[in-house]
Scaffold this motif. Structure first.
Motif, PDB file in Angstrom:
ATOM      1  N   LEU A 190       0.829  -1.212   0.000  1.00 56.75           N
ATOM      2  CA  LEU A 190       0.000   0.000   0.000  1.00 56.75           C
ATOM      3  C   LEU A 190       0.862   1.260   0.000  1.00 56.75           C
ATOM      4  O   LEU A 190       0.497   2.266  -0.623  1.00 56.75           O
ATOM      5  N   VAL A 191       1.985   1.199   0.680  1.00 55.90           N
ATOM      6  CA  VAL A 191       2.897   2.345   0.681  1.00 55.90           C
ATOM      7  C   VAL A 191       3.489   2.550  -0.708  1.00 55.90           C
ATOM      8  O   VAL A 191       3.564   3.671  -1.215  1.00 55.90           O
ATOM      9  N   GLU A 192       3.908   1.459  -1.333  1.00 57.64           N
ATOM     10  CA  GLU A 192       4.481   1.552  -2.686  1.00 57.64           C
ATOM     11  C   GLU A 192       3.486   2.111  -3.684  1.00 57.64           C
ATOM     12  O   GLU A 192       3.859   2.808  -4.632  1.00 57.64           O
ATOM     13  N   SER A 193       2.204   1.812  -3.481  1.00 58.64           N
ATOM     14  CA  SER A 193       1.177   2.311  -4.392  1.00 58.64           C
ATOM     15  C   SER A 193       0.696   3.712  -4.027  1.00 58.64           C
ATOM     16  O   SER A 193      -0.150   4.275  -4.720  1.00 58.64           O
ATOM     17  N   GLY A 194       1.227   4.262  -2.944  1.00 53.98           N
ATOM     18  CA  GLY A 194       0.862   5.616  -2.533  1.00 53.98           C
ATOM     19  C   GLY A 194      -0.517   5.730  -1.920  1.00 53.98           C
ATOM     20  O   GLY A 194      -1.083   6.829  -1.862  1.00 53.98           O
ATOM     21  N   LYS A 195      -1.053   4.622  -1.436  1.00 54.00           N
ATOM     22  CA  LYS A 195      -2.422   4.625  -0.918  1.00 54.00           C
ATOM     23  C   LYS A 195      -2.511   4.947   0.569  1.00 54.00           C
ATOM     24  O   LYS A 195      -3.463   5.578   1.012  1.00 54.00           O
ATOM     25  N   LEU A 196      -1.544   4.487   1.339  1.00 53.89           N
ATOM     26  CA  LEU A 196      -1.668   4.527   2.790  1.00 53.89           C
ATOM     27  C   LEU A 196      -1.167   5.850   3.358  1.00 53.89           C
ATOM     28  O   LEU A 196      -0.115   6.352   2.968  1.00 53.89           O
ATOM     29  N   ASP A 197      -1.928   6.410   4.303  1.00 54.43           N
ATOM     30  CA  ASP A 197      -1.535   7.662   4.943  1.00 54.43           C
ATOM     31  C   ASP A 197      -0.833   7.440   6.272  1.00 54.43           C
ATOM     32  O   ASP A 197      -0.029   8.271   6.698  1.00 54.43           O
ATOM     33  N   GLY A 198      -1.168   6.346   6.953  1.00 54.13           N
ATOM     34  CA  GLY A 198      -0.583   6.153   8.270  1.00 54.13           C
ATOM     35  C   GLY A 198      -0.734   4.734   8.789  1.00 54.13           C
ATOM     36  O   GLY A 198      -1.388   3.890   8.173  1.00 54.13           O
ATOM     37  N   ILE A 199      -0.129   4.492   9.950  1.00 54.13           N
ATOM     38  CA  ILE A 199      -0.141   3.191  10.607  1.00 54.13           C
ATOM     39  C   ILE A 199      -0.484   3.390  12.079  1.00 54.13           C
ATOM     40  O   ILE A 199      -0.005   4.326  12.719  1.00 54.13           O
ATOM     41  N   GLU A 200      -1.287   2.482  12.605  1.00 60.47           N
ATOM     42  CA  GLU A 200      -1.549   2.481  14.033  1.00 60.47           C
ATOM     43  C   GLU A 200      -0.362   1.817  14.736  1.00 60.47           C
ATOM     44  O   GLU A 200      -0.154   0.609  14.615  1.00 60.47           O
ATOM     45  N   VAL A 201       0.395   2.617  15.466  1.00 64.44           N
ATOM     46  CA  VAL A 201       1.633   2.145  16.083  1.00 64.44           C
ATOM     47  C   VAL A 201       1.431   1.781  17.552  1.00 64.44           C
ATOM     48  O   VAL A 201       1.836   0.706  17.998  1.00 64.44           O
ATOM     49  N   TRP A 202       0.800   2.678  18.303  1.00 64.29           N
ATOM     50  CA  TRP A 202       0.669   2.469  19.744  1.00 64.29           C
ATOM     51  C   TRP A 202      -0.680   1.829  20.060  1.00 64.29           C
ATOM     52  O   TRP A 202      -1.739   2.394  19.793  1.00 64.29           O
ATOM     53  N   ARG A 203      -0.644   0.635  20.630  1.00 67.32           N
ATOM     54  CA  ARG A 203      -1.837  -0.073  21.076  1.00 67.32           C
ATOM     55  C   ARG A 203      -1.412  -1.120  22.103  1.00 67.32           C
ATOM     56  O   ARG A 203      -0.245  -1.547  22.109  1.00 67.32           O
ATOM     57  N   PRO A 204      -2.317  -1.567  22.968  1.00 66.82           N
ATOM     58  CA  PRO A 204      -1.925  -2.466  24.057  1.00 66.82           C
ATOM     59  C   PRO A 204      -1.304  -3.786  23.611  1.00 66.82           C
ATOM     60  O   PRO A 204      -0.497  -4.365  24.342  1.00 66.82           O
ATOM     61  N   THR A 205      -1.666  -4.282  22.434  1.00 68.46           N
ATOM     62  CA  THR A 205      -1.161  -5.581  21.988  1.00 68.46           C
ATOM     63  C   THR A 205       0.212  -5.505  21.338  1.00 68.46           C
ATOM     64  O   THR A 205       0.805  -6.545  21.048  1.00 68.46           O
TER      65      THR A 205
END
Length: 279
Positions: A205-220
């Motif tokens: 998705l990053v290579e295709s320019g689609k993704l804006d962000g990632i959920e990094v901080w979460r309890p798991t």
């Protein structure tokens, strides 16, 4: 100050209503919170208004259930700060309708094993856009057939490989979901990348320019996973977000509101969005 950008209400599969959730967030000292119900935006729209009354910056959000067809896996995409959230309604209705059809069959199968009153399931799902598995489990707990939402009975009924009451349904393609969020003027963020082993999809998705962000901080997420995702985001110029994935008592483990995301996360999201608008 604390934030939480991944919260569910009774409109999907959370156990708290909007007002109760906001009151709890206020007591927790949370200053910014996103309502991200599964495939539903009504709660977020109402919460934005309610948040102003209690002094919480409520971010309009949604968590879409999607599918990575290339790898035959589910994936969840968070949509934030949509300028035209009404454009998401059609997809929300489509997914919710499929979920309701599957839930009807699941309930029918559950009743073969447990003689509970169907109205008890409807009562547990009151206010939700569909009947979720947690609502069925709630009714089973009330009737004394289970002692937890995600234990032996849940696995017997809803294990995706061999659950005797599990009914799958079709999820929309992940690319379709991201394009829809963008068409509504929103930001598309991959939720919990490790939950469905979405690392390869994330890179695609990053290579295709689609993704804006990632959920990094979460309890798991472990410290190592947080470090890896943060480095990946920095390398590719992605937003980083965080949230508890709050479901109240419908969570698999105790998971109170709040996360370790930096205080300026929301500010960066809005700045990113403004930059995208300017082109």
């Amino acid at each position: 100050m604390a934030i939480d950008l991944h919260c569910h209400t009774k409109i999907s599969d959370g156990s708290m209503g909007i007002d109760e959730l906001l009151a709890t967030a206020k007591r927790r000292g949370i200053t910014a919170l996103a309502i991200t119900d599964h495939d539903a935006i009504a709660g977020a729209t109402r919460a934005v208004i309610a948040g102003k009354r209690v002094g919480i910056d409520v971010i309009h959000g949604v968590e879409f259930s999607a599918y990575d067809k290339k790898r035959d896996r589910r994936v969840h995409i968070l949509g934030y700060l949509c300028d035209y959230p009404d454009r998401l309604e059609g997809m929300c209705r489509q997914i919710s309708a499929a979920r309701r059809t599957a839930a009807t069959e699941m309930v029918r199968k559950v009743l073969r094993y447990y003689p509970i009153i169907p109205d008890s399931i409807a009562r547990c799902a009151s206010g939700s856009s569909a009947i979720f598995k947690q609502h069925i489990m709630h009714a089973l707990i009330d009737a004394g057939y289970a002692s937890s939402f995600f234990g032996e009975v849940f696995e017997k009924l809803f294990n995706r490989k061999n659950g005797c009451a599990y009914i799958p349904f079709d999820y929309p393609d992940v690319y379709e979901i991201i394009d829809l969020i963008h068409s509504a003027g929103g930001i598309a963020v991959m939720a919990h990348p490790y939950t469905y082993h979405s690392e390869e999809l994330m890179e695609e998705l990053v290579e295709s320019g689609k993704l804006d962000g990632i959920e990094v901080w979460r309890p798991t997420h472990t410290e190592e996973q947080v470090t890896a995702l943060t480095a990946f985001a920095e390398q590719h110029g992605l937003l980083v977000t965080g949230g508890s994935d709050f479901h109240g008592m419908y969570a698999k483990t105790a998971r109170p509101l709040g996360c370790q995301a930096p205080e300026d996360t929301v500010q960066k999201m809005r700045a990113y969005k403004a930059q995208k608008k300017r082109g």
